[in-house]
Write a protein that holds these residues in place. Structure first.
Motif, PDB file in Angstrom:
ATOM      1  N   ASP A   1      49.189  42.233  34.586  1.00 33.38           N
ATOM      2  CA  ASP A   1      48.596  41.219  33.709  1.00 33.38           C
ATOM      3  C   ASP A   1      49.198  41.265  32.311  1.00 33.38           C
ATOM      4  O   ASP A   1      49.096  40.304  31.545  1.00 33.38           O
ATOM      5  CB  ASP A   1      47.078  41.424  33.591  1.00 33.38           C
TER       6      ASP A   1
ATOM      7  N   HIS B   1      40.284  42.412  31.851  1.00 36.13           N
ATOM      8  CA  HIS B   1      40.967  41.129  31.653  1.00 36.13           C
ATOM      9  C   HIS B   1      40.114  40.239  30.749  1.00 36.13           C
ATOM     10  O   HIS B   1      38.903  40.133  30.966  1.00 36.13           O
ATOM     11  CB  HIS B   1      41.176  40.462  33.009  1.00 36.13           C
TER      12      HIS B   1
ATOM     13  N   LEU C   1      41.807  45.434  34.362  1.00 34.96           N
ATOM     14  CA  LEU C   1      43.111  44.797  34.225  1.00 34.96           C
ATOM     15  C   LEU C   1      44.121  45.420  35.183  1.00 34.96           C
ATOM     16  O   LEU C   1      44.118  46.634  35.384  1.00 34.96           O
ATOM     17  CB  LEU C   1      43.565  45.059  32.790  1.00 34.96           C
TER      18      LEU C   1
END
Ligand code: PLP
Length: 454
Positions: free
Chosen positions: A45, A34, A41
């Motif tokens: 997302d 992220h 991640l």
């Protein structure tokens, strides 16, 4: 001239599935992180920028994924694409090797980019999206996406790298003909663009900057999503139709390649032709070398560093473990616009690191020379990007002759160069400079970024 050798497939013989190399990679890539938390991640997302179907493909480990009928219908406009043996090029070279090429320029976009544009537009439409934003360098991706979006009734907003916008006005007109809106990047339309212009009002732009702009707009509206023309796993997945077909065609020719070659921007056309052959090597022990070719002025695979980096200049994309020159790198204005990207796809990066594929870098003048030789013998004016693959194919043929061991060489002719006439004009005038990025320039570019090592 000798009679040409063209190996075709019927519509019926066209493969109905894409191939996902993730299923067969001995070492799986590290997870994307992220951009804010720098933690692995979650697929959700990505939901603000991509439709769920494409996110699922991005992380899928299924070996084969069915191509939807609506996508197959459009593929049939131009697929299966032909595979040729370059008899007249071979003759001109006086080589004992056999040179084959798969031609991906015979569609509305003039390049392989249509293969993923059609799929991406389809999945977005299916999930109720109304508008797509994207970036384009040389304009092939923007053109591919314009027609596909128009076909499925989606609006398209394209941020086009300014240097290409100026070098290739024809591409903008083509995109406009397919009802897309095209804006030179960096622009004043986004915060990312305005920031770049504040520091450098004459910025030539880069794919990294254009990606930031396109993502920024997509994040502002739930009915707008963003779309990328290379690098990501789902894009590479869609391009494997090239290699799936090429395998069948080589079989028809009664031949198996010793080496498969593609030029390298973000990795999609190379992976598209190479990964099905790599599968045969990994699962069935079929020996084949896979070689990708990048410009010496943008040498992420041969001189870059394997590390986590952003896909865009503003740091909005996830951090990806890849070979990179640093996300703020602005490449020289070489004419192979599609090869001016700072990073490399995660799949190719991992496979290069693990020694399954080879990479080399070449200067642009030699590549144009190879492209002109190809045009004069085979009759297709190649895209400047594709010239890198041709030049490497010539190297392989010459090396094989020196060693007295003829080879079967297959390369991907990723597009035609009809929109790149001005680049050829510069080549003929002797106005095409060679530029090579040095290792210390690469170190400098990478030292500017502060990111975790992969
Ligand atoms: C975009 C493009 C490339 C480079 O992109 P990849 O994702 O590396 O394939 C190469 N050739 C042509 C004709 C292109 O349009």
């Amino acid at each position: 001239m000798k009679k040409s050798v063209k190996i075709t497939l019927s519509e019926k013989e066209m493969p109905r599935q894409w191939y996902n190399i993730l299923a067969d990679m001995p070492n799986k890539p590290l997870p994307p992180l992220h951009p804010a938390t720098r933690q692995p991640l979650n697929p959700e997302d990505l939901a603000a920028v991509f439709p769920m179907a494409l996110i699922k493909q991005e992380v899928s480990t299924e070996r084969y994924i069915d191509i939807p009928d609506e996508v197959l219908d459009l593929y049939k406009m131009y697929r299966p694409s032909p595979l040729y043996r370059a008899i007249n090029l071979e003759k001109k070279l006086g080589t004992k090797s056999k040179i084959y090429y798969k031609y991906e320029g015979g569609n509305y976009s003039g390049s392989h980019k249509a293969n993923t544009a059609i799929a991406q537009a389809y999945y977005n439409k299916k999930e109720g999206i109304r508008r797509i934003t994207t970036e384009t360098g040389a304009g092939q991706w923007g053109s591919a996406m314009s027609f596909a979006c128009n076909h499925f009734g989606l609006e398209l907003l394209v941020f086009m790298v300014r240097v290409s916008f100026n070098q290739k006005p024809g591409r903008k007109i083509l995109m406009n003909s397919y009802n897309a809106k095209v804006i030179p990047s960096p622009s004043t339309m986004t915060e990312a663009g305005r920031k770049v212009l504040e520091n450098d009002p004459d910025s030539p732009g880069s794919l990294g900057i254009a990606i930031s702009e396109a993502m920024e707009i997509a994040l502002q509206d739930p009915y707008t999503k963003y779309s990328l023309g290379s690098v990501l796993n789902h894009v590479i997945l869609h391009q494997t139709i090239i290699g799936q077909e090429a395998l069948l065609q080589m079989e028809k020719a009664g031949e198996y390649p010793d080496v498969v070659i593609g030029c390298f921007g973000g990795g999609s056309n190379f992976s598209g032709i190479a990964f099905p052959f790599l599968r045969e090597r990994l699962l069935n022990g079929k020996n084949v070398r896979l070689l990708t070719v990048e410009p010496a002025s943008c040498p992420k695979l041969t001189k870059g560093k394997f590390m986590y980096d952003f896909g865009d200049s503003a740091g909005m994309t996830p951090l990806l473990p890849m070979y990179t020159l640093g996300h703020n790198f602005i490449p020289e204005k070489i004419h192979a616009g599609g090869l001016r990207y700072h990073g490399a796809g995660v799949l190719v990066s991992q496979l290069l690191k693990d020694g399954f594929i080879e990479a080399k870098a070449k200067l642009q003048r030699e590549c144009f020379e190879a492209g002109v030789l190809f045009a004069s013998t085979e009759g297709i004016l190649p895209a400047p990007e594709s010239n890198y693959a041709i030049a490497a194919a010539l190297d392989e043929a010459r090396k094989a002759d020196l060693e007295g061991q003829p080879k079967v060489i297959l390369f991907n002719l990723s597009g035609h160069g009809h929109m790149d006439i001005s680049a050829y004009e510069k080549y003929f005038e002797g106005n095409l400079p060679d530029h090579e990025l040095t290792q210390s320039e690469v170190e400098e570019a990478i030292a500017k970024i502060d990111l975790p090592m992969a």
